[in-house]
Design a protein around this motif. Structure first.
Motif, PDB file in Angstrom:
ATOM      1  N   PRO A  20       0.803  -1.224   0.000  1.00 56.81           N
ATOM      2  CA  PRO A  20       0.000   0.000   0.000  1.00 56.81           C
ATOM      3  C   PRO A  20       0.837   1.276   0.000  1.00 56.81           C
ATOM      4  O   PRO A  20       0.432   2.286  -0.595  1.00 56.81           O
ATOM      5  N   THR A  52      -5.586  -2.028  -3.722  1.00 57.97           N
ATOM      6  CA  THR A  52      -6.241  -2.663  -2.565  1.00 57.97           C
ATOM      7  C   THR A  52      -6.736  -4.060  -2.917  1.00 57.97           C
ATOM      8  O   THR A  52      -6.728  -4.954  -2.065  1.00 57.97           O
ATOM      9  N   THR A 105      -8.828  -6.143   7.521  1.00 57.53           N
ATOM     10  CA  THR A 105      -8.342  -4.830   7.086  1.00 57.53           C
ATOM     11  C   THR A 105      -8.235  -4.756   5.563  1.00 57.53           C
ATOM     12  O   THR A 105      -8.679  -3.778   4.939  1.00 57.53           O
ATOM     13  N   ALA A 106      -7.650  -5.782   4.964  1.00 58.34           N
ATOM     14  CA  ALA A 106      -7.501  -5.798   3.501  1.00 58.34           C
ATOM     15  C   ALA A 106      -8.873  -5.794   2.829  1.00 58.34           C
ATOM     16  O   ALA A 106      -9.071  -5.109   1.806  1.00 58.34           O
ATOM     17  N   THR A 109     -10.711  -2.261   3.316  1.00 55.81           N
ATOM     18  CA  THR A 109     -10.080  -1.203   2.517  1.00 55.81           C
ATOM     19  C   THR A 109     -10.414  -1.375   1.045  1.00 55.81           C
ATOM     20  O   THR A 109     -10.685  -0.388   0.331  1.00 55.81           O
ATOM     21  N   GLU A 137      -4.193   2.151   5.068  1.00 58.36           N
ATOM     22  CA  GLU A 137      -4.181   0.689   5.004  1.00 58.36           C
ATOM     23  C   GLU A 137      -2.818   0.141   5.408  1.00 58.36           C
ATOM     24  O   GLU A 137      -2.733  -0.847   6.167  1.00 58.36           O
ATOM     25  N   LEU A 263     -13.700   2.555   7.927  1.00 57.80           N
ATOM     26  CA  LEU A 263     -12.361   2.117   8.323  1.00 57.80           C
ATOM     27  C   LEU A 263     -12.064   2.453   9.777  1.00 57.80           C
ATOM     28  O   LEU A 263     -11.393   1.693  10.476  1.00 57.80           O
TER      29      LEU A 263
END
Length: 524
Positions: A20, A52, A105-106, A109, A137, A263
């Motif tokens: 990222p 992403t 998280t991945a 995002t 991220e 987020l």
């Protein structure tokens, strides 16, 4: 599970952490002529989706290659000397505790990048927006992957600047004040946390989190542990957010753009509770044991406080903002996470980790839905939605109304959905806390927290009744129902909420062995 060599796993984890950042730098460069599409703006938004998406694919492959028979063992590890004078190392690795948070998280995002491609919030340059999203991220992923205390602190702080600018430049009303409140609260907490981390590293002679967890506090005196837990805990509690250090959260959520709220709730809050489990519990167990009853007390106050605040915002005539209401609900939900951690039992800590993931999925979906509702109606004021604009959502936009009701009942902990298991296990952990903790006090906390689940159900059902139900007036304008890109962004969250609720072993099978080893001080 697929068979992947350790070197490939190491490469994938390094790519997930560094990718990222490289993508953020590339986003600020001019797009090559063949990739501009209809406009440079479209090109940079497409770039955000591609980067992403690639990180998400790498995270999924990493999860598939993870040895599920040994989730307590650190895997895909990289250990390189970085600052020899301070014995600071670039030490990366994942186990059953960090892997689910990495994938979450991945995923979130990527879904935010897809959503922004079609619905970019009003603000300055799209290049800056995409770059900030990718830096955010990178910092979050690094927090869950690094195994060095100073690297953890750097990653922990890395997310503050991009989130500040996302709120201050792309947010709504009151964004400047909310952004300043966010940055000042979290920075002040982080300064105290840094002092605690330095104390641990200097006294123990290493900043390596795996070595510190294996030592299990044996090289730290009880007084050092108490001071370290207090200092580190304050910084983590601000980010969690724990009552009474939560007051930055409602303003930040209310002012933030939709993807910022997703987020912030979905992954940034998890950094605080992850720090409690990864650092405080195994590294300073005696110090944590001293503060556990107080942490549990503050957790249940947060549960009740958050629920009562939501009830106050949900009542007719209160002019409550729906985004603000969901923000206060996060204070209550994260209270269950802290209660599970405070029990210092495998059951409670597993419940806390499960609730972390469930909250990320469900609250992320709720903020997506409220953002879509605000885009259609021009407001997130609950009274306006209920009385003028969005009343009878089932009739005006049935799919949108159905999804809002689904997210609400998932958030209140309906059995069969993800929200149920984490809170139930946290209550079970508090019901029978670790040896040495006051059983009577924790039974009281359990009873109060259980009452909080009733309050949670009450305010969420009030919201559903006011926004979704009722007869549609003849002259009422119809609302656009779920669009294609919204369906693409929200479906994974719905599916995972159901899967986690029906098959909790998929997550608990990862976390439980790692938690058992972490609490025993044998993390190797």
């Amino acid at each position: 599970m697929i068979d992947i060599s350790e070197s490939v796993m190491q490469f994938l984890l390094a790519l997930i952490v560094a990718g990222p950042l490289l993508g953020a730098a590339a986003a600020l460069l001019p797009a090559p002529p063949g990739l501009k599409g209809k406009s440079p703006e479209q090109a940079v938004l497409r770039h955000g989706v591609v980067v992403t998406g690639a990180i998400l694919i790498a995270a999924i492959v990493l999860a598939l290659g993870f040895d599920h028979d040994q989730p307590s063992r650190m895997q895909a590890t990289t250990d390189i000397s970085w600052i020899p004078a301070l014995d600071v190392r670039i030490h990366l690795g994942i186990d059953g505790i960090s892997l689910p948070l990495l994938v979450l998280t991945a995923l979130l995002t990527f879904l935010c990048a897809v959503y922004s491609y079609f619905n970019l919030p009003a603000g300055p340059s799209p290049k800056a927006f995409v770059a900030l999203l990718l830096v955010l991220e990178a910092g979050t992923l690094a927090t869950f992957a690094v195994l060095d205390l100073l690297l953890f602190f750097l990653a922990f702080e890395m997310v503050l600047i991009p989130m500040y600018f996302l709120i201050a430049r792309w947010g709504g009303a009151g964004r400047t004040r909310a952004a300043w409140k966010f940055i000042l609260y979290t920075l002040l907490g982080s300064v105290v946390m840094l002092l605690g981390l330095l104390l641990i590293g200097i006294k123990a002679g290493t900043f390596d989190m795996v070595a510190l967890a294996t030592d299990n506090g044996r090289s730290l005196s009880t007084s050092v542990q108490v001071i370290a837990v207090l200092a580190v805990g304050i910084g983590l509690a601000v980010k969690t957010p724990m009552w009474p250090l939560h007051s930055w959260l409602p303003d930040a959520h209310t002012a933030a753009p939709t993807v910022g709220s997703v987020l912030l709730a979905g992954v940034l809050l998890k950094m605080g509770t992850y720090g409690f489990v990864r650092i405080v519990l195994p590294v300073a167990p005696d110090g944590f044991h001293t503060f556990a009853p107080y942490l549990a007390a503050l957790a249940v106050v947060g549960i009740i406080y958050g629920s009562l605040a939501c009830l106050a915002l949900a009542r007719q005539g209160a002019k409550g903002d729906l985004k603000r209401l969901i923000a206060y609900s996060s204070v209550g939900h994260m209270g269950f996470v802290l209660l599970g951690i405070a029990s210092t039992t495998p059951t409670g800590v597993n419940g806390a980790l499960f609730a972390n993931i469930a909250h990320g999925l469900i609250t992320g979906l709720l903020f997506f839905l409220v953002g879509a509702l605000k885009d259609r109606t021009g407001t997130s004021d609950l009274d306006t939605l209920a009385e003028e604009t969005g009343a009878a959502l089932y009739g005006k936009a049935p799919r949108l109304g159905g999804l809002l009701a689904f997210a609400a009942v998932a958030s209140l902990g309906l059995p069969g959905l993800a929200g149920f298991w984490g809170e139930m296990l946290a209550l079970f952990g508090a019901f029978d806390p670790a040896d040495g903790l006051n059983r009577t006090a924790f039974l009281t906390y359990t009873a109060i927290a259980a009452f909080g689940t009733l309050l949670t159900a009450a305010y969420l059902l009030v919201v559903v009744r006011r926004v979704c139900m009722g007869a549609v007036p003849r002259d009422a304008p119809r609302l656009t129902d779920v669009r294609g890109y919204e369906f693409a962004a929200w479906t994974p969250l719905v599916v995972l909420t159901v899967v986690a609720g029906l098959w909790p072993k998929a997550l608990l099978g990862l976390t439980d062995p790692a938690v058992q080893q972490l609490l025993a001080g044998g993390n190797r």
